[in-house]
Design a protein around this motif. Structure first.
Motif, PDB file in Angstrom:
ATOM      1  N   GLN A 195       0.986  -1.115  -0.151  1.00  0.00           N
ATOM      2  CA  GLN A 195      -0.052  -0.261  -0.003  1.00  0.00           C
ATOM      3  C   GLN A 195       0.893   1.231  -0.211  1.00  0.00           C
ATOM      4  N   MET A 196       0.896   2.036  -1.103  1.00  0.00           N
ATOM      5  CA  MET A 196       1.704   3.267  -1.183  1.00  0.00           C
ATOM      6  C   MET A 196       1.102   4.268  -0.613  1.00  0.00           C
ATOM      7  N   THR A 197       1.532   5.259   0.004  1.00  0.00           N
ATOM      8  CA  THR A 197       1.062   6.660   0.280  1.00  0.00           C
ATOM      9  C   THR A 197       1.969   7.740  -0.109  1.00  0.00           C
ATOM     10  N   TYR A 198       1.241   9.133  -0.349  1.00  0.00           N
ATOM     11  CA  TYR A 198       2.167  10.053  -0.870  1.00  0.00           C
ATOM     12  C   TYR A 198       2.695  10.932   0.369  1.00  0.00           C
ATOM     13  N   LEU A 199       4.076  11.400   0.311  1.00  0.00           N
ATOM     14  CA  LEU A 199       4.869  12.307   1.139  1.00  0.00           C
ATOM     15  C   LEU A 199       4.801  13.465   0.697  1.00  0.00           C
ATOM     16  N   PRO A 200       4.025  14.376   0.840  1.00  0.00           N
ATOM     17  CA  PRO A 200       4.014  15.920   0.310  1.00  0.00           C
ATOM     18  C   PRO A 200       5.202  16.464   0.641  1.00  0.00           C
ATOM     19  N   ASP A 201       5.773  16.399   1.881  1.00  0.00           N
ATOM     20  CA  ASP A 201       7.115  17.000   2.262  1.00  0.00           C
ATOM     21  C   ASP A 201       8.339  16.677   1.178  1.00  0.00           C
ATOM     22  N   ILE A 226      -8.239  17.103  -9.630  1.00  0.00           N
ATOM     23  CA  ILE A 226      -7.727  15.926  -9.218  1.00  0.00           C
ATOM     24  C   ILE A 226      -6.229  16.209  -9.197  1.00  0.00           C
ATOM     25  N   PRO A 227      -5.361  16.055  -8.063  1.00  0.00           N
ATOM     26  CA  PRO A 227      -4.025  16.706  -7.903  1.00  0.00           C
ATOM     27  C   PRO A 227      -2.982  15.576  -8.609  1.00  0.00           C
ATOM     28  N   GLU A 228      -1.940  16.246  -9.284  1.00  0.00           N
ATOM     29  CA  GLU A 228      -0.995  15.530  -9.902  1.00  0.00           C
ATOM     30  C   GLU A 228      -0.078  14.614  -9.304  1.00  0.00           C
ATOM     31  N   TRP A 229      -0.075  14.879  -7.620  1.00  0.00           N
ATOM     32  CA  TRP A 229       0.557  14.004  -6.971  1.00  0.00           C
ATOM     33  C   TRP A 229      -0.042  12.816  -6.704  1.00  0.00           C
ATOM     34  N   PHE A 230      -1.420  12.575  -7.214  1.00  0.00           N
ATOM     35  CA  PHE A 230      -2.190  11.504  -7.100  1.00  0.00           C
ATOM     36  C   PHE A 230      -2.521  10.933  -8.406  1.00  0.00           C
ATOM     37  N   SER A 231      -2.320  11.502  -9.591  1.00  0.00           N
ATOM     38  CA  SER A 231      -2.525  10.908 -10.935  1.00  0.00           C
ATOM     39  C   SER A 231      -1.955  11.880 -12.157  1.00  0.00           C
TER      40      SER A 231
END
Length: 572
Positions: free
Chosen positions: A332-338, A372-377
């Motif tokens: 399960q991958m998650t995005y780290l904004p920092d 839909i943010p670019e960090w997601f798709s």
């Protein structure tokens, strides 16, 4: 790592039967034939190509019982999913299906001959045992529903001989057989291949997990999506393949290859994961990503997941040595904004900020046209999804009004038509009961069967118009609950369906009937009349219930418009 097929030999029946194909085609002209269903067609294609090796045909009773009870074919080979050719008693009698008979199997779409089966046995399965052992028996499981409601009562076992490949008119260049895909790997110099199973669009997290899996194994990636039957309600494969094509350039140069799998999924959780591993091994993969709740259909009738989150990984691991393909657990991958990067959730330190978007949230953003943010798709992926899933303001819908004759449903339908035309933004189609009867169903009477058929014709037309982005207003009497439910199911595959019960009391309908239709029915001059000598089954699932004896048509129309507005069908 060796990538020998399951059972040691790839059962490519097209290659095996090539030398005698002309003789088989001549023989086929004189043989009885059977048109295959969509699932049977998917199964046959993978039998013929070797995707289901070591199978060389549809399972006999011994093979079927072994797989259902012990995940074993009669010869002891591991196989987890029954592959059956189901037929009805009528087909057995009409076609003359019996042991020793040779029968041509045809594509239901164009009647092209695909194979000849030599019947070994015809048997009646124990569907209850199959439902419980293979799918855990819950009546809400889609495969159990299919088994009881669609699968016919007898199974036919026997080996098949190849005549022709099924005709595919979409993405022909992406449909590799096992032999073709293995040859492509050999040409590219790939000897370690991580296969990724998917029936959904892919986003940045999927790209990251597949890249990580490949790099950790010093391998390449096979994106191997299912384009046969999947879970009802899934995004169509045309949209998904366009997404995969848009995503492919985002992989490091030369790392990934896209190939389509014509599989009819059963959503069978752990058993399906073993089946998927066998199939990927046959296609030449050396590693296979098994996800959390792999091939699970969601919640059961008690609101609990049909399968445990790691059931699939555990069962595949149990048979790891026999499968001969290495399982790669899905992370399960998650995005780290920092850090502007993705990382496995279980490797993120406590307190580190993370961002995720659920499938429900994504669908909401698509429906309402939200960002839909670019960090997601990736933007190119979002573009494909928006083209296939425009926001609600651009989608079609159906308003289905039901009620007694003279209940006011026709007046509401006409008034709603004027209101929607005034607002603009989409075409509006009005399907009044009497109009449909005269133009589309003139030959039908008023028996229950004929009324049901009339409603399904209305539903079919409404679905096609809804898919094209129109607002459809249908106003038949529709007195039967099963007919209305089927109409809802039919239209809902194309867009939104709203049932409006015009619950004006029968006494009021009759007392204001200026044409005297009720009076004629009471005298017996008209028979089978709803509310007089034929029942009206009041809906329990109406989205709105209205009554023109207590509320004006104008107010009722406004209520319907407010419902549509609350669902996002009109702009801000």
């Amino acid at each position: 790592m060796a990538n020998t097929p399951h059972g040691g030999v790839l059962k490519d029946l097209h290659a095996r039967d090539l030398s005698i194909r002309s003789e088989l085609l001549k023989e086929a002209d004189s043989l009885p034939d059977l048109a295959l269903t969509e699932r049977q067609l998917c199964d046959l294609e993978l039998i013929l190509s070797g995707g289901f090796s070591p199978l060389e045909g549809f399972m006999t009773e011994k093979d079927y019982n072994g797989v259902v009870n012990d995940l074993r074919l009669a010869d002891g080979a591991l196989f987890s999913m029954p592959i059956n050719l189901d037929v009805s008693a009528q087909e057995i009698e009409t076609i003359g299906i019996a042991p020793g008979k040779r029968i041509v199997l045809r594509d239901f779409r164009d009647e092209s001959p695909l194979a000849i089966i030599t019947v070994e046995d015809v048997y009646k399965p124990n569907k209850e045992t199959e439902a419980v052992n293979v799918f855990r028996g819950d009546p809400e499981h889609p495969a159990v529903k299919y088994l009881y409601n669609t699968v016919k009562e007898f199974y036919v076992g026997g080996k098949v001989q190849a005549l022709n490949r099924p005709n595919h008119y979409d993405y022909a260049g992406l449909r590799y057989t096992p032999s073709e895909l293995r040859a492509e790997f050999n040409k590219l110099g790939w000897n370690r291949v991580v296969a990724f199973q998917t029936r959904n669009p892919m986003h940045r997290a999927h790209r990251e997990l597949t890249v990580r899996a490949a790099r950790s194994r010093q391998a390449n990636v096979l994106i191997h999506p299912v384009v046969g039957l999947t879970k009802p309600g899934d995004i169509d494969h045309f949209t998904r393949v366009r997404v995969y094509q848009a995503l492919l350039p985002r992989y490091p140069n030369g790392m990934a290859l896209l190939s389509l799998l014509p599989l009819a999924m059963r959503m069978g959780g752990d058993r399906e994961a073993v089946w998927h591993a066998i199939i990927r091994k046959n296609f030449g993969a050396t590693h296979f990503i098994v996800g959390r709740d792999h091939a699970g259909p969601g919640k059961n009738s008690k609101g609990v997941d049909f399968y445990g989150p790691y059931d699939a990984q555990e069962l595949v691991e149990k048979y790891r040595d026999e499968l001969g393909i290495e399982v790669v657990p899905f992370q399960q991958m998650t995005y780290l904004p920092d850090a502007d990067e993705y990382a496995p959730k279980d490797e993120v330190a406590p307190g580190v900020k993370t961002l995720d978007i659920s499938g429900t949230e994504l669908r909401k953003r698509l429906r309402l046209g939200l960002p839909i943010p670019e960090w997601f798709s990736y933007p190119e992926v979002v573009k494909v999804l928006r083209e296939s899933h425009p926001p609600r303001v651009s989608q079609g819908f159906t308003i289905f009004l039901t009620g007694y004759h003279n209940s006011g449903k026709d007046a509401i339908a006409r008034a709603l038509t004027y209101t929607l035309n005034q607002q603009g933004g989409r075409s509006v189609s009005l399907l009044l009961g009497e109009t449909v009867r005269s133009e589309l169903s003139a030959e039908l009477g008023f028996s229950r069967a004929d009324r049901h058929k009339n409603i399904q014709r209305i539903a079919f037309v409404a679905a096609e118009l809804t898919r094209a982005g129109a607002a459809v207003i249908a106003a038949p009497t529709a007195p039967y609950d099963d007919s209305r439910k089927l109409a809802r199911d039919t239209v809902s595959q194309s867009g939104s369906f709203f049932l409006v019960h015009v619950a004006t009391p029968l006494e009021y309908c009759e007392s204001t009937d200026r044409k005297g239709i009720f009076a004629k029915a009471r005298k017996g001059e008209i028979t089978g009349f709803t509310g007089v000598d034929d029942p009206y089954e009041a809906p329990a699932d109406a989205d709105i219930t209205v009554d023109v004896s207590t509320t004006s048509v104008r107010t009722i129309v406004h209520q319907i418009v407010l419902l549509l507005e609350s669902q996002g069908f009109f702009g801000n």
